[in-house]
Design a protein around this motif. Structure first.
Motif, PDB file in Angstrom:
ATOM      1  N   GLU A 236       0.828  -1.207   0.000  1.00 17.84           N
ATOM      2  CA  GLU A 236       0.000   0.000   0.000  1.00 17.84           C
ATOM      3  C   GLU A 236       0.866   1.261   0.000  1.00 17.84           C
ATOM      4  N   LYS A 237       1.885   1.260   0.821  1.00 14.75           N
ATOM      5  CA  LYS A 237       2.754   2.430   0.930  1.00 14.75           C
ATOM      6  C   LYS A 237       3.429   2.742  -0.397  1.00 14.75           C
ATOM      7  N   GLN A 238       3.909   1.687  -1.065  1.00  6.42           N
ATOM      8  CA  GLN A 238       4.604   1.895  -2.335  1.00  6.42           C
ATOM      9  C   GLN A 238       3.645   2.205  -3.478  1.00  6.42           C
ATOM     10  N   LEU A 239       2.446   1.631  -3.437  1.00  7.88           N
ATOM     11  CA  LEU A 239       1.459   1.895  -4.489  1.00  7.88           C
ATOM     12  C   LEU A 239       0.901   3.312  -4.417  1.00  7.88           C
ATOM     13  N   ALA A 240       0.996   3.928  -3.258  1.00 15.05           N
ATOM     14  CA  ALA A 240       0.432   5.270  -3.085  1.00 15.05           C
ATOM     15  C   ALA A 240       1.032   6.277  -4.057  1.00 15.05           C
ATOM     16  N   THR A 241       2.203   5.979  -4.589  1.00 23.07           N
ATOM     17  CA  THR A 241       2.815   6.851  -5.588  1.00 23.07           C
ATOM     18  C   THR A 241       2.029   6.837  -6.892  1.00 23.07           C
ATOM     19  N   TYR A 242       1.346   5.713  -7.164  1.00 20.78           N
ATOM     20  CA  TYR A 242       0.668   5.535  -8.443  1.00 20.78           C
ATOM     21  C   TYR A 242      -0.856   5.504  -8.329  1.00 20.78           C
ATOM     22  N   VAL A 243      -1.366   5.062  -7.178  1.00 25.79           N
ATOM     23  CA  VAL A 243      -2.805   4.858  -7.000  1.00 25.79           C
ATOM     24  C   VAL A 243      -3.273   5.673  -5.805  1.00 25.79           C
ATOM     25  N   ARG A 244      -4.391   6.358  -5.974  1.00 24.83           N
ATOM     26  CA  ARG A 244      -4.921   7.157  -4.875  1.00 24.83           C
ATOM     27  C   ARG A 244      -5.545   6.264  -3.810  1.00 24.83           C
ATOM     28  N   ASP A 245      -5.076   6.407  -2.578  1.00 26.30           N
ATOM     29  CA  ASP A 245      -5.605   5.690  -1.418  1.00 26.30           C
ATOM     30  C   ASP A 245      -5.772   4.193  -1.702  1.00 26.30           C
ATOM     31  N   PRO A 246      -4.688   3.490  -2.030  1.00 33.75           N
ATOM     32  CA  PRO A 246      -4.813   2.057  -2.356  1.00 33.75           C
ATOM     33  C   PRO A 246      -5.201   1.220  -1.140  1.00 33.75           C
ATOM     34  N   LYS A 247      -6.012   0.207  -1.385  1.00 33.78           N
ATOM     35  CA  LYS A 247      -6.399  -0.765  -0.366  1.00 33.78           C
ATOM     36  C   LYS A 247      -5.950  -2.136  -0.838  1.00 33.78           C
ATOM     37  N   VAL A 248      -5.079  -2.756  -0.063  1.00 34.92           N
ATOM     38  CA  VAL A 248      -4.460  -4.012  -0.484  1.00 34.92           C
ATOM     39  C   VAL A 248      -4.753  -5.114   0.524  1.00 34.92           C
ATOM     40  N   ALA A 249      -5.066  -6.299   0.011  1.00 33.73           N
ATOM     41  CA  ALA A 249      -5.212  -7.491   0.850  1.00 33.73           C
ATOM     42  C   ALA A 249      -4.222  -8.539   0.366  1.00 33.73           C
ATOM     43  N   VAL A 250      -3.540  -9.176   1.285  1.00 33.59           N
ATOM     44  CA  VAL A 250      -2.620 -10.265   0.966  1.00 33.59           C
ATOM     45  C   VAL A 250      -3.179 -11.549   1.573  1.00 33.59           C
ATOM     46  N   ILE A 251      -3.398 -12.533   0.714  1.00 36.73           N
ATOM     47  CA  ILE A 251      -4.044 -13.785   1.125  1.00 36.73           C
ATOM     48  C   ILE A 251      -3.119 -14.953   0.815  1.00 36.73           C
ATOM     49  N   LEU A 252      -2.890 -15.799   1.786  1.00 42.73           N
ATOM     50  CA  LEU A 252      -2.117 -17.023   1.563  1.00 42.73           C
ATOM     51  C   LEU A 252      -3.022 -18.058   0.910  1.00 42.73           C
ATOM     52  N   THR A 253      -2.731 -18.413  -0.332  1.00 42.72           N
ATOM     53  CA  THR A 253      -3.570 -19.376  -1.035  1.00 42.72           C
ATOM     54  C   THR A 253      -3.032 -20.799  -0.952  1.00 42.72           C
ATOM     55  N   GLU A 254      -1.708 -20.939  -0.818  1.00 43.28           N
ATOM     56  CA  GLU A 254      -1.107 -22.272  -0.671  1.00 43.28           C
ATOM     57  C   GLU A 254       0.072 -22.187   0.286  1.00 43.28           C
ATOM     58  N   LEU A 255       0.067 -23.034   1.295  1.00 42.60           N
ATOM     59  CA  LEU A 255       1.180 -23.108   2.240  1.00 42.60           C
ATOM     60  C   LEU A 255       2.084 -24.252   1.805  1.00 42.60           C
ATOM     61  N   ARG A 256       3.142 -23.898   1.071  1.00 42.05           N
ATOM     62  CA  ARG A 256       3.969 -24.944   0.483  1.00 42.05           C
ATOM     63  C   ARG A 256       5.432 -24.868   0.909  1.00 42.05           C
ATOM     64  N   SER A 257       5.745 -24.019   1.867  1.00 42.30           N
ATOM     65  CA  SER A 257       7.150 -23.837   2.227  1.00 42.30           C
ATOM     66  C   SER A 257       7.772 -25.110   2.783  1.00 42.30           C
ATOM     67  N   HIS A 258       6.960 -25.988   3.383  1.00 46.29           N
ATOM     68  CA  HIS A 258       7.508 -27.223   3.934  1.00 46.29           C
ATOM     69  C   HIS A 258       7.943 -28.191   2.834  1.00 46.29           C
TER      70      HIS A 258
END
Length: 205
Positions: free
Chosen positions: A93-115
């Motif tokens: 969100e902080k970095q997108l604010a340069t390009y997008v007005r008041d960005p709202k971002v969601a980060v979702i874990l879709t697959e837990l594969r690190s193991h």
């Protein structure tokens, strides 16, 4: 305070806590959990979905590379490994604010594969079929790309990168995949290792 009033107070507190609880694995900077200790930390090779409200063209689903980073449109590389989803969302969100007005971002874990990270090789980007394949001894970059169906017409094969993590340090290996495919130049057709991620970018139109 009477026994009845005390029970009512406890019930109200419990209700408020339940309402404010966050869904595991999903976060945005606007609703960050209060305790980081209880959160899942994103790992290498986990797959995350980055959703930008009202900007679907900026939304992506990507794996976490061995260097712990993900690539986001406009923003570029963002550190995700070892962080909670809401922390990554706030950073984007902080970095997108340069390009997008008041960005709202969601980060979702879709697959837990690190193991599973240490035993597989991944091929992503401009290939016919992005794949996660079991590592076998003697496998090269070309072997892995062919298992992904080869490159698409939009690929920039000579900008291919192999991402690897060894002894806690991230390493990036340039691969001239175009030279390999066109001319049989095998100089950069390196042997892969378990956990490697091969990324073929699209060419700039």
């Amino acid at each position: 305070m009477s026994w009845l009033m005390r029970c009512v107070s406890l019930l109200l507190l419990a209700t408020m806590a339940a309402v404010s609880a966050q869904t595991p694995g999903v976060a945005s900077s606007a609703a960050a959990p209060t305790s980081d200790d209880a959160l899942y930390r994103i790992g290498v090779d986990d797959r995350v979905q980055v959703s930008v409200w009202r900007n679907p063209e900026l939304s992506v689903t990507v794996p976490v590379r061995p260097d712990g980073r993900i690539s986001v449109p406009l923003v570029g590389d963002v550190v995700a490994g070892g962080r909670a989803p809401h922390e990554v969302a706030a950073d984007i969100e902080k970095q997108l604010a340069t390009y997008v007005r008041d960005p709202k971002v969601a980060v979702i874990l879709t697959e837990l594969r690190s193991h599973e990270f240490i035993s597989r090789v991944r091929v992503t980007g401009a290939v016919r079929q992005p794949v996660s394949i079991p590592y076998r001894q003697g496998m090269t970059v070309l072997d892995a790309v062919l298992q992904a169906g080869g490159i698409t017409e939009f690929a920039a094969p000579d900008r291919t990168r192999l991402y690897r993590k060894e002894q806690g340090k991230a390493e990036t290996v340039p691969v001239r995949l175009g030279a390999i495919l066109r001319n049989g130049d095998l100089e950069t057709n390196v042997d892969v290792k378990p956990g490697d991620v091969i990324t073929i970018p699209e060419r700039v139109l």
